[in-house]
Design a protein around this motif. Structure first.
Motif, PDB file in Angstrom:
ATOM      1  N   MET A   1      54.475 -14.175  70.123  1.00 43.13           N
ATOM      2  CA  MET A   1      55.312 -13.070  69.689  1.00 43.13           C
ATOM      3  C   MET A   1      56.665 -13.617  69.244  1.00 43.13           C
ATOM      4  N   PRO A   2      57.101 -13.341  68.043  1.00 50.77           N
ATOM      5  CA  PRO A   2      58.420 -13.806  67.605  1.00 50.77           C
ATOM      6  C   PRO A   2      59.530 -12.959  68.226  1.00 50.77           C
ATOM      7  N   PHE A   3      60.601 -13.608  68.596  1.00 54.52           N
ATOM      8  CA  PHE A   3      61.751 -12.918  69.162  1.00 54.52           C
ATOM      9  C   PHE A   3      62.754 -12.612  68.070  1.00 54.52           C
ATOM     10  N   LYS A   4      63.413 -11.484  68.181  1.00 51.47           N
ATOM     11  CA  LYS A   4      64.431 -11.096  67.213  1.00 51.47           C
ATOM     12  C   LYS A   4      65.800 -11.480  67.783  1.00 51.47           C
ATOM     13  N   ILE A   5      66.478 -12.382  67.102  1.00 49.07           N
ATOM     14  CA  ILE A   5      67.821 -12.781  67.509  1.00 49.07           C
ATOM     15  C   ILE A   5      68.797 -12.016  66.636  1.00 49.07           C
ATOM     16  N   GLU A   6      69.731 -11.323  67.284  1.00 45.30           N
ATOM     17  CA  GLU A   6      70.689 -10.515  66.534  1.00 45.30           C
ATOM     18  C   GLU A   6      72.063 -10.616  67.149  1.00 45.30           C
ATOM     19  N   LYS A   7      73.058 -10.244  66.391  1.00 45.54           N
ATOM     20  CA  LYS A   7      74.438 -10.243  66.858  1.00 45.54           C
ATOM     21  C   LYS A   7      74.609  -9.183  67.950  1.00 45.54           C
ATOM     22  N   ALA A   8      75.274  -9.538  69.032  1.00 40.33           N
ATOM     23  CA  ALA A   8      75.547  -8.572  70.100  1.00 40.33           C
ATOM     24  C   ALA A   8      76.526  -7.526  69.603  1.00 40.33           C
ATOM     25  N   LYS A   9      76.365  -6.304  70.041  1.00 44.61           N
ATOM     26  CA  LYS A   9      77.239  -5.199  69.651  1.00 44.61           C
ATOM     27  C   LYS A   9      77.945  -4.666  70.882  1.00 44.61           C
ATOM     28  N   HIS A  10      79.248  -4.495  70.732  1.00 43.12           N
ATOM     29  CA  HIS A  10      80.035  -3.957  71.847  1.00 43.12           C
ATOM     30  C   HIS A  10      79.726  -2.476  72.033  1.00 43.12           C
ATOM     31  N   THR A  11      79.417  -2.098  73.224  1.00 45.99           N
ATOM     32  CA  THR A  11      79.204  -0.688  73.549  1.00 45.99           C
ATOM     33  C   THR A  11      80.001  -0.364  74.802  1.00 45.99           C
ATOM     34  N   ILE A  12      80.371   0.873  74.924  1.00 53.47           N
ATOM     35  CA  ILE A  12      81.081   1.318  76.115  1.00 53.47           C
ATOM     36  C   ILE A  12      80.051   1.896  77.079  1.00 53.47           C
ATOM     37  N   SER A  13      80.030   1.356  78.265  1.00 50.75           N
ATOM     38  CA  SER A  13      79.140   1.884  79.288  1.00 50.75           C
ATOM     39  C   SER A  13      79.900   1.892  80.608  1.00 50.75           C
ATOM     40  N   TYR A  14      79.510   2.760  81.463  1.00 54.31           N
ATOM     41  CA  TYR A  14      80.180   2.903  82.747  1.00 54.31           C
ATOM     42  C   TYR A  14      79.187   2.607  83.852  1.00 54.31           C
ATOM     43  N   LEU A  15      79.630   1.852  84.793  1.00 52.81           N
ATOM     44  CA  LEU A  15      78.809   1.518  85.939  1.00 52.81           C
ATOM     45  C   LEU A  15      79.222   2.425  87.087  1.00 52.81           C
ATOM     46  N   ARG A  16      78.267   3.063  87.670  1.00 53.08           N
ATOM     47  CA  ARG A  16      78.525   3.927  88.821  1.00 53.08           C
ATOM     48  C   ARG A  16      77.862   3.287  90.034  1.00 53.08           C
ATOM     49  N   VAL A  17      78.658   3.068  91.052  1.00 54.41           N
ATOM     50  CA  VAL A  17      78.161   2.352  92.219  1.00 54.41           C
ATOM     51  C   VAL A  17      78.537   3.121  93.469  1.00 54.41           C
ATOM     52  N   LEU A  18      77.598   3.278  94.345  1.00 54.78           N
ATOM     53  CA  LEU A  18      77.855   3.841  95.666  1.00 54.78           C
ATOM     54  C   LEU A  18      77.711   2.705  96.661  1.00 54.78           C
ATOM     55  N   LEU A  19      78.777   2.444  97.391  1.00 52.82           N
ATOM     56  CA  LEU A  19      78.738   1.389  98.399  1.00 52.82           C
ATOM     57  C   LEU A  19      78.645   2.028  99.770  1.00 52.82           C
ATOM     58  N   TYR A  20      77.706   1.569 100.540  1.00 53.86           N
ATOM     59  CA  TYR A  20      77.499   2.088 101.883  1.00 53.86           C
ATOM     60  C   TYR A  20      77.257   0.901 102.797  1.00 53.86           C
ATOM     61  N   GLY A  21      77.886   0.897 103.933  1.00 52.37           N
ATOM     62  CA  GLY A  21      77.654  -0.195 104.864  1.00 52.37           C
ATOM     63  C   GLY A  21      78.489  -0.045 106.107  1.00 52.37           C
ATOM     64  N   SER A  22      78.358  -1.008 106.958  1.00 58.28           N
ATOM     65  CA  SER A  22      79.055  -1.002 108.241  1.00 58.28           C
ATOM     66  C   SER A  22      80.556  -1.182 108.047  1.00 58.28           C
ATOM     67  N   PHE A  23      81.300  -0.810 109.056  1.00 62.52           N
ATOM     68  CA  PHE A  23      82.749  -0.926 109.101  1.00 62.52           C
ATOM     69  C   PHE A  23      83.165  -2.384 108.906  1.00 62.52           C
ATOM     70  N   LYS A  24      84.201  -2.601 108.074  1.00 59.70           N
ATOM     71  CA  LYS A  24      84.808  -3.923 107.867  1.00 59.70           C
ATOM     72  C   LYS A  24      83.851  -4.946 107.248  1.00 59.70           C
ATOM     73  N   THR A  25      83.016  -4.524 106.297  1.00 60.38           N
ATOM     74  CA  THR A  25      82.113  -5.467 105.634  1.00 60.38           C
ATOM     75  C   THR A  25      82.557  -5.815 104.223  1.00 60.38           C
TER      76      THR A  25
END
Length: 81
Positions: A1-25
């Motif tokens: 299978m041939p791979f398509k190599i192309e110029k990267a394009k800047h996009t705006i994306s937002y990462l949403r993260v929920l952090l859960y864990g023990s106290f003082k970690t």
């Protein structure tokens, strides 16, 4: 299978993260060290990092308030986020 190599394009994306864990970690330290953070402060300890890191913070008192805030952000009431 041939791979398509192309110029990267800047996009705006937002990462949403929920952090859960023990106290003082390192959950808050991890969160505030990222660029352009809106920290939803449930435990009330984020201000301890304000001298070293630049971040936006919202203090909430319940998970209902977290849901309300996330709904407002989704609906465009907070333009930056």
């Amino acid at each position: 299978m041939p791979f398509k190599i192309e110029k990267a394009k800047h996009t705006i994306s937002y990462l949403r993260v929920l952090l859960y864990g023990s106290f003082k970690t390192g959950k808050t330290l991890f969160a505030v060290s990222a660029p352009e953070v809106l920290l939803i402060d449930v435990e009330g300890g984020a201000n301890a990092y304000a001298a070293k890191y630049s971040f936006d913070r919202v203090q909430v008192r319940s998970y209902a308030e977290v849901f309300e805030l996330l709904t407002e952000i989704r609906d465009g009431k907070h333009v930056k986020y």
